[in-house]
Every structure is written in C-alpha cells, then in structure tokens.
Scaffold this motif. Sequence first.
Motif, PDB file in Angstrom:
ATOM      1  N   ILE B 279       0.857  -1.177   0.000  1.00 22.37           N
ATOM      2  CA  ILE B 279       0.000   0.000   0.000  1.00 22.37           C
ATOM      3  C   ILE B 279       0.893   1.226   0.000  1.00 22.37           C
ATOM      4  O   ILE B 279       1.873   1.296   0.734  1.00 22.37           O
ATOM      5  N   ASN B 309      -9.132  -1.049  -5.050  1.00 27.68           N
ATOM      6  CA  ASN B 309      -7.728  -0.812  -4.719  1.00 27.68           C
ATOM      7  C   ASN B 309      -7.485   0.505  -3.996  1.00 27.68           C
ATOM      8  O   ASN B 309      -6.430   0.715  -3.429  1.00 27.68           O
ATOM      9  N   ARG B 358      -3.544   0.192  -3.284  1.00 23.23           N
ATOM     10  CA  ARG B 358      -2.665  -0.819  -3.869  1.00 23.23           C
ATOM     11  C   ARG B 358      -2.740  -0.732  -5.391  1.00 23.23           C
ATOM     12  O   ARG B 358      -3.792  -0.384  -5.922  1.00 23.23           O
TER      13      ARG B 358
END
Lengths: 360, 375
Positions: B279, B309, B358
């Motif tokens: 992350i 994400n 991410r």
Amino acid sequence: MPRMPQPPGSGGGQGARVAASIKPGDAVGSVLGTERDLDAPVTAVLAVGGGFAFATGAGQVVLASVKLDDARIIEAHDGAILAAAIVDSACVLTGGDDGRVVMTTNGTAETLWTSPQRRWVDHVAAGHDGAIAWASGKTVFVRGGGAGAEIKDLELPGAAGGLAFAPKSKRLAASHYGGVTVWALDEDTTQVFDWKGSHLEVLWSPDERYLVTAMQEGAMHGWRTSDGSDFAMRGYPGKPRSMSFSRKGDWLATSGAFETVIWPFAGKGPMGQAPEQLARRTHMVTVVGYHPLNPYVATGYDDGVVLLARQEDRRELMVRRTGKAPVTGVAWAADGKRLAYGTEDGIAGIVDFSAVDKKR
Amino acid sequence: MTAPQSPSTPEPARQIPVTVLTGYLGAGKTTLLNRILSETHGKRYAVIVNEFGEIGIDNDLVVASDEEIYEMNNGCICCTVRGDLIRVLSGLLKRKGKFDGILVETTGLADPAPVAQTFFADDDVKAKTRLDAIVTVVDAKHLALRLEDSREAEEQIAFADVILLNKIDLVPKDELAKVEAMIRAINPYAKLHRTTRSEIGLAEVFDRNAFDIKRLETIEVDRGHDHGHGGHAHGDHGHEHSHEHGPGCGPDCGHDHHHDHHDHDHHSGHAPSRHEAAIRSISLSSLHPMEPEKLLKWLQDVTAGQGQNILRLKGIFDMKDDPERFVVQGVHMQIEADHQRAWAPGETRWSRLVFIGRHLDDAALEAGFRACVAD
C-alpha cells in the motif's frame, strides 16, 4: 418477482368521519387518549391482559390499561430492554442489555436466565402453551413448547436477527445472515430457508404457509414453507422492520417506506403481484399494526405522527398529530377498541376508540 | 425507485461520534482502552470490544460483539459491512441517556474497511452516529516486521486518521525516523503522535471530525507547496447540503464491476510480495484551478473502476470560477464531496488530492488529474 409500482400521487388526506364532539382538525389522540413521558425511549409496545405494556430503554416495564397516570412501573432490567413479548396474554417477557431474560407477572419481575458473559439478550419470543425463547448473539434458547421444561439451545450460523414461534405448530423460526433456521422443537431437527443477505425480523403467516423476513438491504423476503420456494419483495427506500399480518393473513403490512406497503398473501400469495400502498406522507413509516378484527392499519412515522388508515377506502384518521421523535411501537387491545403507541423520545400513549364508535 | 428525501435528517451535532480503534496484536490498544475506561475525564464513552479480555465485564459501558462481516448487494469489497456493529449501535441508542462518544475496538487482524463502510451503509447508524476517526496504534519496535508479514497491519495504517506510534521508548531515535518514514509512505496525511504506553490526551483521539469534509483543512501533499494554511481558524461554511457523489454502495448499489476478474487475479492465491502489493500513497497537486465537471466525472470513474484498490482518498480543490473550497473524501467506492468554505483573503488557492491504495497507476492518475485542470 413483485416490485412496487410508482407511488400513487399524494395518497390520503381526507380524514375519516369522527364523532360530532371532536372538532375538525383535532387529532383523536388529543381528545380520546392520554400520553405520558416515560423519560426513556420506548423500545416495545404490547397488549397484555386488559391493558398494555411499554418497555423502556431504562429497563422498565410500564403497565397501563387506559389512563397512563395510573400506570404501574416495574424495574425489570438494569439497562435497556431490547426485546419484549407477551406470554399467555398475561405475562411480559423481556430481554435486556444487562444480559438477562425477565418475566413480569402481576407486577413482579423474575429473572429467568442470565448470560454468563453478560451478553445482550437481543430477541425474545412467546408461543402457545407458555413456550418462550430468547436469543443472545448466535445462540437461541427455548423453554417449553415441545422442547420440554428444561432450557434447550441451538447455535445459529450467525447472530439472531429475529425470533418467532409458529402460530400453531411446535416450531421456532430464527432469522440470521443468510436465511432463516426453523427449529422443530418436538423432533429437535432444523430446516434452513436460505437467501443471501442479512435477515432481521421474522414472522409466520397465521396459517404457517409463509415465513417472511425484513432485511437489512431494504427488502422483504418470503418463503412458502411447504416447498421452500421463495420470493423477494423489494423497493423500500428504508429498512422494513415492522411487519403485521391482517387477521386472516390475507395481507401483510410493512414499514420502511413513505407509506404503508401491504402485500397480498391470499390465494397464491404475493408472487407476481404488486403491493397496495396506504397512508402516504413525506415521512418514513416506522411501525405498522393491523387492527385485530378489521382491515385498518395503525401507522407510526419517523416524526412521531400516528394515524389509522382504512384499507378499503384509504381513509385516514389522525391519532397523534405531531411529535419530535420516531414512533417505535404500536399495539391494539385484543378487542380492537384501544390503541397504544410509544416513541423514541419516551412518550407512551393510549387512545380509546370506543367513545368514537358509540357516537357514530 | 427514487425515494423522496426524508426531511427529518438530524442535525450533525446530535450524532454521536464513533472512534474506531485499530492496531496489530500487542501494539497497545488494550492499554489505551483501559485508560479511557478508568481515567476520570467526565465523559461517557461506550466501548464495543470483540471479546471481554482484560477489559472488565462488570462495566456496563463495555459491550462485547462478535465480528460479523456482511456482504451486502452480493459481495463487492466496498459493500461489506460489520453486521454486528449495526446491531450493537442500534441497541446502544435505545439506552436512556446519551453517550459522548462510542469507541469500537477491532481485532488485530481486522480490515478496517467494513467498519468504516458500516457508517455509510446503514440508514439508522448514519442518522444517529457519525464515524469520527480511525485511530491506529502502531508498535514502533515491530512495525517493519509487521509490514512484511501482515496485510492487515498495512491496511490499518492506510485507513488511519490518527496514528499512535507507540512504544517509542524501545526504539533508538534514528530507527524511529525510519519507522515514521515507512508510515508516511503508506499514509501521508494521518495525524501522528509518538507515545509510550499509549499515553495520549484523549482529545487527540476523540472528536477529531476526520470524516467530516467540512473540517478537512489541510492535506500534507508536498511541504514545499503547502503554504495554504491561512484562514485556518475561520470556521464556517455556509452550505448545509451534503452530496454523495458516485456510486454509493448503499442498499441500491448496482455496480456491475464487483467481480472484475482483472482485480481478482491480483489477489488470489499466494500472498504477493510486499513490493508488488504494498500500500502506498499518491499525492497530486495543481496551482491552476480545476474544471468541476471534468474533475467530478473523473473521480467517479476512478472510484468506480479502481475502488477496490483505493482504500482512502482525500482532496481539497480550487475549482474554476468558484469562490469556495471544494472538498472530497472517500473509502473505497464511497465518496463524499461538497463545498466547504470560501477561500480566505490572501489564502493560496491550489488543489491537492491524495490516494492511498494498492496497485495504483501513478502515471494514469497523474494524467487523469492533469486533464481536469481548467484551460
């Protein structure tokens, strides 16, 4: 799959005819009823014996027949009452956030069960022949009703969302995430009616042909108990948490919209049919209660208003004109002559309609 | 169906603030909880814990709740909520007497997203409570290790509004700086406090209004440019209306992108190495005004397409021909946007936006953002 059609314009508005002694513009509640501030949220309203029981967020059971000034206040729980049911039309069964199950009989509260870990008792239910049940987290407990005099328990796949004894048979329905588990108490077997999603309140139709749940997802779900076929009742802008069958089980009234949504359950049931809509306002319906004899629905809203709507001609009778907080419960006396209601800001009310009837 | 707007939306002031406390096992959450429960602070806080452990069960302000993750609307990550929290919060609201705040403790292995999303997904919870802040306790000594082996530890930092970098007495100063840099790489905007034994003023934890876009004053994007602090103290902010833009994953969620195979491939099977799936944050800024229609459309597209994400996002924008600051904040696909307040006289008008997530495509996000700059 039934879907709600578009709302029909403004809905009601015409007041029903009331007695000559009531001035136009009066709400019948202010003329024929009494209210009392119980100083804690009303969490349940039930008809008991010849009167009513109000459960509160301060752990009290308040018993009253007509005049709330004369009400008896029983300290039943050390905390909020989260659920209540009436046993044998005389005793009040309550579950609280103090982890206790309490039975109040003739004004005396007796603790029946205490959670060893002080876990909340979120739901209670009462069946015929004195059967009682309660749920704490994922565990359902039952006493009587075919399960015997000892307390028996059942672990659900998830926390109980609602509990309901079958009106006739010795079965207990418990809703949870993913569906409803029906526990046959005599045989100690279970059957699962599944449907993805979170099921809250659960209710049997009076003839036990249907099981219905109110879902977290703003929908109702139903199963035909004979073959498990299921149907979705959708289109609610809110959560339909209050459900009430008409006397014969022909209709199911539900909250969770800006009107009372009533699904037809006569004949082949609601599959493929559209619901009726009653008592539309600009406020959300929070509670519904069918009159025990006639097709009238007592309807409570999130602004504290209570009105009575007659299904056949859609006429409305204003019972409580204004309020500050949502109505949390309504209950009819068994003879249908009195109606009780409670609100989130602690108001309990009882309205006596027998005076209206006489003067008509 | 389109629902009429309920006119009875309660005023924000009456909503009870809820603080979510996260942190990996052993970071110091329980210490903090016990302090909140035992200290005399004149406030009434209810505490929702996962199990009664070292917290007394005799305290009726402590409620145990088994974590139950509900997938609403057929299971997109953005529609998962904590079903048990809905139940417990509703129950707490039935009590006589109000709370000054509610604290939700999550397990060390919990993904904070369902907790946060609960406050967007349920109408009753939304009406009566508000998510105030996500507070994450981090063990300074073991953070590096945790980030290597635990996806959750990383997510807890990513979601945080307030971070307690705890046990700093066990770590040398230079190492502490490295740990802080690791945290900042994941989450550049959380308020960071260095603590020992979770000692912190409770005002730093409660009532932070971190999810209230009206209170979003600064985002530290780039210190070099960050001189837009003027007018900080000048409170409010005429507008009362709050709009939820984009695909709110409420009961009517109808996203058809939930099962994007491309995304699922990334997550399936073996845990990806930290480098691939780490992350991190992307900060974007512009000194030129933005084109409102383009920007909103782009934000909706980005969150709809990459919401799985994107863990958090926050933005403050200088819109073209607009005398007011425009603010945005979001969790996964849930985004809120609104006008906040007039730009103060002398305040530098500029736009800044931070994504935490991410597999973020820096170049594409940068290009998308640039395309929204007004001509």
